[in-house]
Every structure is written in C-alpha cells, then in structure tokens.
Motif scaffolding. Structure first.
Motif, PDB file in Angstrom:
ATOM      1  N   PRO A 151       0.668  -1.057  -0.179  1.00  0.00           N
ATOM      2  CA  PRO A 151       0.014   0.175  -0.273  1.00  0.00           C
ATOM      3  C   PRO A 151       0.786   1.184  -0.201  1.00  0.00           C
ATOM      4  N   ALA A 152       0.307   2.228  -0.800  1.00  0.00           N
ATOM      5  CA  ALA A 152       1.225   3.525  -0.760  1.00  0.00           C
ATOM      6  C   ALA A 152       1.008   3.996   0.594  1.00  0.00           C
ATOM      7  N   PRO A 153       2.216   4.651   1.130  1.00  0.00           N
ATOM      8  CA  PRO A 153       2.240   5.191   2.493  1.00  0.00           C
ATOM      9  C   PRO A 153       1.566   6.523   2.495  1.00  0.00           C
ATOM     10  N   GLY A 154       1.501   7.040   3.583  1.00  0.00           N
ATOM     11  CA  GLY A 154       0.812   8.358   3.616  1.00  0.00           C
ATOM     12  C   GLY A 154      -0.235   8.826   2.937  1.00  0.00           C
ATOM     13  N   GLN A 155      -0.945   7.897   3.042  1.00  0.00           N
ATOM     14  CA  GLN A 155      -2.615   8.014   2.413  1.00  0.00           C
ATOM     15  C   GLN A 155      -3.706   7.876   3.488  1.00  0.00           C
ATOM     16  N   PRO A 156      -3.617   8.284   4.709  1.00  0.00           N
ATOM     17  CA  PRO A 156      -4.813   7.863   5.488  1.00  0.00           C
ATOM     18  C   PRO A 156      -5.890   8.281   4.798  1.00  0.00           C
ATOM     19  N   LEU A 157      -7.053   7.705   5.087  1.00  0.00           N
ATOM     20  CA  LEU A 157      -8.458   7.970   4.870  1.00  0.00           C
ATOM     21  C   LEU A 157      -8.862   9.445   5.604  1.00  0.00           C
ATOM     22  N   PRO A 158      -9.554  10.495   4.771  1.00  0.00           N
ATOM     23  CA  PRO A 158     -10.006  11.573   5.405  1.00  0.00           C
ATOM     24  C   PRO A 158     -10.808  11.195   6.757  1.00  0.00           C
ATOM     25  N   GLY A 159     -10.775  12.159   7.624  1.00  0.00           N
ATOM     26  CA  GLY A 159     -11.457  12.058   8.669  1.00  0.00           C
ATOM     27  C   GLY A 159     -12.664  12.431   8.740  1.00  0.00           C
ATOM     28  N   ASP A 160     -13.269  13.050   7.659  1.00  0.00           N
ATOM     29  CA  ASP A 160     -14.809  13.387   7.820  1.00  0.00           C
ATOM     30  C   ASP A 160     -15.718  12.238   7.012  1.00  0.00           C
ATOM     31  N   LEU A 161     -15.034  11.251   6.680  1.00  0.00           N
ATOM     32  CA  LEU A 161     -15.835   9.982   6.182  1.00  0.00           C
ATOM     33  C   LEU A 161     -16.725   9.708   7.123  1.00  0.00           C
ATOM     34  N   THR A 162     -17.882   9.446   6.844  1.00  0.00           N
ATOM     35  CA  THR A 162     -19.190   8.931   7.735  1.00  0.00           C
ATOM     36  C   THR A 162     -18.867   7.381   7.746  1.00  0.00           C
ATOM     37  N   PRO A 163     -19.476   6.976   8.799  1.00  0.00           N
ATOM     38  CA  PRO A 163     -19.312   5.346   8.829  1.00  0.00           C
ATOM     39  C   PRO A 163     -20.127   4.782   7.840  1.00  0.00           C
ATOM     40  N   ARG A 164     -21.185   5.176   7.298  1.00  0.00           N
ATOM     41  CA  ARG A 164     -21.663   4.640   6.040  1.00  0.00           C
ATOM     42  C   ARG A 164     -20.647   4.640   4.634  1.00  0.00           C
ATOM     43  N   GLU A 165     -19.985   5.917   4.759  1.00  0.00           N
ATOM     44  CA  GLU A 165     -19.129   5.814   3.416  1.00  0.00           C
ATOM     45  C   GLU A 165     -17.879   4.710   3.711  1.00  0.00           C
ATOM     46  N   ARG A 166     -17.403   4.689   5.241  1.00  0.00           N
ATOM     47  CA  ARG A 166     -16.295   3.608   5.380  1.00  0.00           C
ATOM     48  C   ARG A 166     -16.896   2.138   4.989  1.00  0.00           C
ATOM     49  N   GLU A 167     -18.231   2.018   5.534  1.00  0.00           N
ATOM     50  CA  GLU A 167     -18.600   0.632   5.169  1.00  0.00           C
ATOM     51  C   GLU A 167     -18.689   0.791   3.552  1.00  0.00           C
ATOM     52  N   VAL A 168     -18.955   1.511   2.692  1.00  0.00           N
ATOM     53  CA  VAL A 168     -19.277   1.222   1.401  1.00  0.00           C
ATOM     54  C   VAL A 168     -17.689   1.200   0.808  1.00  0.00           C
ATOM     55  N   LEU A 169     -16.826   1.744   1.169  1.00  0.00           N
ATOM     56  CA  LEU A 169     -15.466   1.745   0.850  1.00  0.00           C
ATOM     57  C   LEU A 169     -14.873   0.258   1.130  1.00  0.00           C
ATOM     58  N   THR A 170     -15.408  -0.461   2.467  1.00  0.00           N
ATOM     59  CA  THR A 170     -14.764  -1.693   2.623  1.00  0.00           C
ATOM     60  C   THR A 170     -15.487  -2.490   1.615  1.00  0.00           C
ATOM     61  N   LEU A 171     -16.667  -2.309   1.184  1.00  0.00           N
ATOM     62  CA  LEU A 171     -17.261  -3.346   0.493  1.00  0.00           C
ATOM     63  C   LEU A 171     -16.706  -3.177  -1.054  1.00  0.00           C
ATOM     64  N   ILE A 172     -16.253  -2.092  -1.583  1.00  0.00           N
ATOM     65  CA  ILE A 172     -15.797  -1.810  -2.599  1.00  0.00           C
ATOM     66  C   ILE A 172     -14.641  -2.614  -2.619  1.00  0.00           C
ATOM     67  N   GLY A 173     -13.561  -2.624  -1.552  1.00  0.00           N
ATOM     68  CA  GLY A 173     -12.279  -3.344  -1.648  1.00  0.00           C
ATOM     69  C   GLY A 173     -12.453  -4.760  -1.351  1.00  0.00           C
ATOM     70  N   GLN A 174     -13.566  -5.099  -1.068  1.00  0.00           N
ATOM     71  CA  GLN A 174     -13.958  -6.546  -1.463  1.00  0.00           C
ATOM     72  C   GLN A 174     -14.568  -7.081  -2.802  1.00  0.00           C
ATOM     73  N   GLY A 175     -14.653  -5.929  -3.682  1.00  0.00           N
ATOM     74  CA  GLY A 175     -15.042  -6.254  -5.144  1.00  0.00           C
ATOM     75  C   GLY A 175     -16.514  -6.319  -5.422  1.00  0.00           C
ATOM     76  N   LEU A 176     -17.095  -5.980  -4.394  1.00  0.00           N
ATOM     77  CA  LEU A 176     -18.527  -5.946  -4.688  1.00  0.00           C
ATOM     78  C   LEU A 176     -19.174  -4.936  -5.417  1.00  0.00           C
ATOM     79  N   PRO A 177     -19.962  -5.032  -6.589  1.00  0.00           N
ATOM     80  CA  PRO A 177     -20.561  -4.098  -7.430  1.00  0.00           C
ATOM     81  C   PRO A 177     -21.705  -3.349  -6.710  1.00  0.00           C
ATOM     82  N   ASN A 178     -22.055  -2.349  -7.085  1.00  0.00           N
ATOM     83  CA  ASN A 178     -23.148  -1.355  -6.378  1.00  0.00           C
ATOM     84  C   ASN A 178     -24.465  -2.129  -5.957  1.00  0.00           C
ATOM     85  N   ARG A 179     -24.871  -3.103  -6.953  1.00  0.00           N
ATOM     86  CA  ARG A 179     -25.826  -3.789  -6.529  1.00  0.00           C
ATOM     87  C   ARG A 179     -25.807  -4.663  -5.219  1.00  0.00           C
TER      88      ARG A 179
END
Length: 221
Positions: A151-179
């Motif tokens: 992973p590229a260093p020095g790229q923390p996630l923004p602190g203003d992400l909502t819990p739901r946005e973090r959940e969505v990012l987690t699922l994108i990271g698992q390869g899930l499509p929008n549906r």
C-alpha cells in the motif's frame, strides 16, 4: 395523449470490435433490448472516435485488441475529449495488464466475452448511470493484483468520512458491485451511488480501482 416515443428513452450505444463476425451479431442482439439502440458499429478506435463525434452517444462497448488505434487508447481519448461518454470494455483478455490499463484509461466497466446479453445490457445501463461494473473474474484478478502490492504510504483516509461511507469503501475493497453493496447494506442503488460520489470527492479517488487500493491500504479490505 400520445405516449413518448421509445427512442427518447433509449441509450445510444456504439459497438466496437475488429471482427465483423462478433460486432454485427452483438449489435443485433443488443438492439433487442427495449432501452438500448446501437447507433454505430466500429472496427477500430479511429472509427469509434468518429462515431462519437457524430453523436449523440451514451456508451461505447469497446474491444481492446484492434488494429490501428486500440481500445485502450480510444478509451483514453474518449475520457479526455468526451467525458460524458461511458466506456464498457468487452474483451477476451482478462490479464492484469489489460484490466489495469483499461481502467486507468477511464473505462467504467470491464467484461469478458463470456458475459451473456443480460450482463452486457446491465453493464451498459450501469455505465450510463455513472456506475462501474466488473465481472467476477475481473474483480478477482484486480483484487489479487492490488493485494500483492505494498500500500502507498502517507494516504490515510479523510477524517470526515461518515460510518456509512467507510462501510461502502470496505465493500468496494472486497470487490462488490453497487447492486451487491445495496443489498448488503439494505439501501437503494441510488443511495449507494450517492455515498460513492461523496467518498470519491472526500478521498480524492479517481476510479474504482483506486478505491480498492485505498481500502486495502487503510486495512478495510
């Protein structure tokens, strides 16, 4: 009162493939979908650009390996010159280099030619709506490729992400499509798209592949 014509609701699509034996039947089959109209068929990237310039075009269904200007270069040119036109790759090639090059060039979807007509039509509709669709084989290869890289260093996630946005990012990271994300979180696909738009803006993400990398770097996937 007369009903609106069907053409006003149809997505305008260009089918690009250097083999007429593939291009013409595919255009004919897609034309059976009530909301899709194939407005042009192209044998190479130069013809794709000409068809889009003649417009209007919503989506290009793009083969990668074509003579002259190939699909990756045509995708890059379309992204720069016609960002309103979505590109969905449809190819026999699912190697790491082809996938990453096409997504980096701006493709919103990537399917192999094992995809059925329903899958292709669904990807076209999703791309026109600003969503990304990767078939399962492509998702698996992309995730495997990303996870083998540090992973590229020095790229923390923004602190203003909502819990739901973090959940969505987690699922994108698992390869899930929008549906699948919508089903897992019990929300609509439109709401998923809104979260993704906010997430991409806050985290300065370029595309779905970039989101996967950031999810892994943040330990979310």
């Amino acid at each position: 009162m007369s009903e609106p014509t069907q053409d006003t609701r149809r997505l305008k699509v260009v089918v690009a493939d250097d083999q007429a034996a593939v291009r013409e039947p595919l255009a004919a089959v897609l034309g059976l979908s009530g909301d899709i109209e194939v407005v042009a068929a192209a044998a190479d990237g130069t013809e794709v650009l000409a068809a889009v310039a003649a417009g209007p075009v919503d989506v290009v269904l793009m083969d990668l390996r074509m003579p002259g200007m190939d699909g990756t270069e045509a995708t890059r040119r379309l992204t720069e010159e016609h960002p309103e036109v979505a590109v969905v790759v449809l190819t026999t090639f699912a190697d790491d280099d082809s996938i990453l090059a096409a997504l980096s060039a701006g493709a919103r979807g990537y399917l192999t030619k094992n995809a059925g007509r329903q899958d292709i039509a669904r990807a076209i509709r999703a791309a026109a709506a600003g969503q990304s669709v990767l078939d399962r084989e492509v998702q698996d290869r992309l995730l495997a490729t990303v996870r083998t890289k540090s992973p590229a260093p020095g790229q923390p996630l923004p602190g203003d992400l909502t819990p739901r946005e973090r959940e969505v990012l987690t699922l994108i990271g698992q390869g899930l499509p929008n549906r699948a994300i919508a089903q897992k979180l019990f929300i609509s696909e439109a709401t998923v798209k809104t979260h993704i738009n906010n997430l991409f803006a806050k985290a300065d993400l370029k595309d779905r592949a970039d989101a996967v990398r950031r999810a892994i770097a943040a330990g979310l996937a």
